[in-house]
Design a protein around this motif. Structure first.
Motif, PDB file in Angstrom:
ATOM      1  N   LEU A   1       0.821  -1.203   0.000  1.00 57.72           N
ATOM      2  CA  LEU A   1       0.000   0.000   0.000  1.00 57.72           C
ATOM      3  C   LEU A   1       0.859   1.258   0.000  1.00 57.72           C
ATOM      4  O   LEU A   1       0.558   2.232  -0.704  1.00 57.72           O
ATOM      5  N   LEU A   2       1.926   1.253   0.779  1.00 51.44           N
ATOM      6  CA  LEU A   2       2.814   2.412   0.808  1.00 51.44           C
ATOM      7  C   LEU A   2       3.476   2.635  -0.542  1.00 51.44           C
ATOM      8  O   LEU A   2       3.691   3.786  -0.950  1.00 51.44           O
ATOM      9  N   ALA A   3       3.781   1.561  -1.250  1.00 46.81           N
ATOM     10  CA  ALA A   3       4.425   1.709  -2.558  1.00 46.81           C
ATOM     11  C   ALA A   3       3.506   2.407  -3.556  1.00 46.81           C
ATOM     12  O   ALA A   3       3.971   3.166  -4.416  1.00 46.81           O
ATOM     13  N   THR A   4       2.197   2.169  -3.443  1.00 44.34           N
ATOM     14  CA  THR A   4       1.264   2.801  -4.385  1.00 44.34           C
ATOM     15  C   THR A   4       1.153   4.303  -4.176  1.00 44.34           C
ATOM     16  O   THR A   4       0.653   5.008  -5.052  1.00 44.34           O
ATOM     17  N   MET A   5       1.616   4.817  -3.034  1.00 41.07           N
ATOM     18  CA  MET A   5       1.595   6.256  -2.819  1.00 41.07           C
ATOM     19  C   MET A   5       2.691   6.967  -3.604  1.00 41.07           C
ATOM     20  O   MET A   5       2.595   8.170  -3.863  1.00 41.07           O
ATOM     21  N   PHE A   6       3.723   6.239  -4.005  1.00 41.88           N
ATOM     22  CA  PHE A   6       4.865   6.848  -4.696  1.00 41.88           C
ATOM     23  C   PHE A   6       4.986   6.390  -6.148  1.00 41.88           C
ATOM     24  O   PHE A   6       5.630   7.071  -6.950  1.00 41.88           O
ATOM     25  N   PHE A   7       4.411   5.246  -6.495  1.00 40.16           N
ATOM     26  CA  PHE A   7       4.505   4.723  -7.854  1.00 40.16           C
ATOM     27  C   PHE A   7       3.107   4.363  -8.348  1.00 40.16           C
ATOM     28  O   PHE A   7       2.324   3.760  -7.623  1.00 40.16           O
ATOM     29  N   SER A   8       2.817   4.743  -9.589  1.00 41.66           N
ATOM     30  CA  SER A   8       1.532   4.401 -10.199  1.00 41.66           C
ATOM     31  C   SER A   8       1.761   4.011 -11.653  1.00 41.66           C
ATOM     32  O   SER A   8       2.778   4.381 -12.262  1.00 41.66           O
ATOM     33  N   ALA A   9       0.800   3.281 -12.209  1.00 41.93           N
ATOM     34  CA  ALA A   9       0.950   2.808 -13.585  1.00 41.93           C
ATOM     35  C   ALA A   9       0.850   3.935 -14.595  1.00 41.93           C
ATOM     36  O   ALA A   9       1.453   3.878 -15.670  1.00 41.93           O
ATOM     37  N   GLY A  10       0.088   4.965 -14.292  1.00 38.08           N
ATOM     38  CA  GLY A  10      -0.090   6.049 -15.239  1.00 38.08           C
ATOM     39  C   GLY A  10      -1.497   6.081 -15.810  1.00 38.08           C
ATOM     40  O   GLY A  10      -2.320   5.185 -15.573  1.00 38.08           O
ATOM     41  N   LEU A  11      -1.776   7.114 -16.572  1.00 43.83           N
ATOM     42  CA  LEU A  11      -3.126   7.339 -17.073  1.00 43.83           C
ATOM     43  C   LEU A  11      -3.525   6.319 -18.142  1.00 43.83           C
ATOM     44  O   LEU A  11      -4.622   5.756 -18.103  1.00 43.83           O
ATOM     45  N   ILE A  12      -2.640   6.066 -19.099  1.00 43.90           N
ATOM     46  CA  ILE A  12      -3.000   5.174 -20.209  1.00 43.90           C
ATOM     47  C   ILE A  12      -3.232   3.741 -19.728  1.00 43.90           C
ATOM     48  O   ILE A  12      -4.251   3.123 -20.085  1.00 43.90           O
TER      49      ILE A  12
END
Length: 311
Positions: free
Chosen positions: A135-146
């Motif tokens: 969960l903490l990792a998703t605060m700093f890294f995301s897949a992006g809009l596309i």
């Protein structure tokens, strides 16, 4: 000897300042005056634009034309703009959609967030540390809009109201705040409930949640305001104009892309000013947040600070 009876300490009224600790000196007159002036300017900076928006929405076309645009001093008060907007056209439908999306989305988000936060607050639960790190990792890294759009499209959620809820249903920050608050609840209280035969769901419902009203109220407001103010997901995933929520209709009005159904003729014939309609839609979009915020304001300090510090 006569017994000395201590007088009960009177609680300060809402207009009175709370008692200061003994180690803090009393403020000077200049300091109080400076704070008052600063607060006055801050209030004016916030309230003056709102005043202009409300007055313009209540002004007639003649008053708006005489002012050359936005109206600061009301002259002819009329509710024609609100009557037309609430007469069953596109704006009314968009307002109902926004209300339903906000209610359903807030309930769903709070349910998932509370369950997740309670599970993570029990340090001995299965996979506790790994789930927390993910969960903490998703605060700093995301897949992006596309990739997010492709995922929503592959799930068949485009042109559905689920696309307005599921992609932004959970906030990791809100989960961490809830987790910090839940961890601050006495472990002895929970252990005593377990000895009496209570399970996790009963402990959460009858013990943890009643003790966490402050933080639950704050997080509920955060989710509700987020759903009510959201417009990007609708513009990205919805193609049907009749499914658009209120915020997207307001954007179309402000950008003057098109008038809502039923208002175009009224604006062209001079019965309504397009600027008054724009301001009226803004008032309708701001009204729920302005009404609910004062009732939750008292919980902000206790809910947010306690959950953040104890986490």
């Amino acid at each position: 000897m006569t017994a000395v009876i201590d007088k009960p300490v009177r609680e300060p009224r809402w207009w009175e300042a709370p008692p200061r600790p003994v180690w803090e000196e009393q403020p000077s007159r200049a300091g109080l005056a400076g704070k008052g002036i600063a607060l006055t300017f801050a209030c004016l900076a916030i309230l003056f634009p709102l005043w202009i928006v409300v007055v313009t929405s209540l002004s007639s076309r003649k008053t708006i034309d005489e002012a050359g645009g936005l109206v600061m001093i009301p002259k002819e008060i009329t509710f024609v703009a609100y009557q037309e907007l609430l007469s069953g056209g596109q704006v009314t439908r968009a307002a109902v959609i926004s209300v339903l999306i906000t209610l359903v989305g807030t309930v769903f988000s709070m349910t998932v967030s509370v369950l997740c936060a309670y599970g993570l607050s029990r340090t001995g639960s299965l996979g506790h540390r790994w789930l927390l790190m993910i969960l903490l990792a998703t605060m700093f890294f995301s897949a992006g809009l596309i990739p997010t759009y492709l995922l929503v499209q592959s799930l068949g959620l485009t042109d559905t109201y689920l696309a307005l809820i599921l992609p932004s249903a959970v906030s990791v920050f809100n989960i961490l705040v809830l987790r910090g608050f839940f961890m601050g609840i006495s472990q002895e209280l929970i252990d005593s409930a377990r000895i009496d035969g209570a399970g996790d769901f009963r402990i959460l419902w009858q013990i943890v949640m009643p003790l966490s009203r402050a933080v639950l109220a704050v997080i509920t407001l955060f989710y509700a305001v987020g759903y009510w103010s959201a417009w990007f997901n609708a513009s990205l995933y919805l193609n049907d104009q009749d499914m658009m929520p209120l915020q997207n209709v307001m954007i179309q009005l402000v950008q003057k892309q098109e008038a809502p159904v039923g208002l175009g003729q009224a604006i062209r014939t001079g019965e309504l000013s397009g600027l008054a309609v724009q301001m009226a839609v803004m008032v309708m979009a701001l009204l729920p947040v302005a009404v609910l915020s004062p009732f939750v304001q008292k919980h902000f300090k206790k809910g947010m600070l306690t959950g953040a510090v104890k986490g």
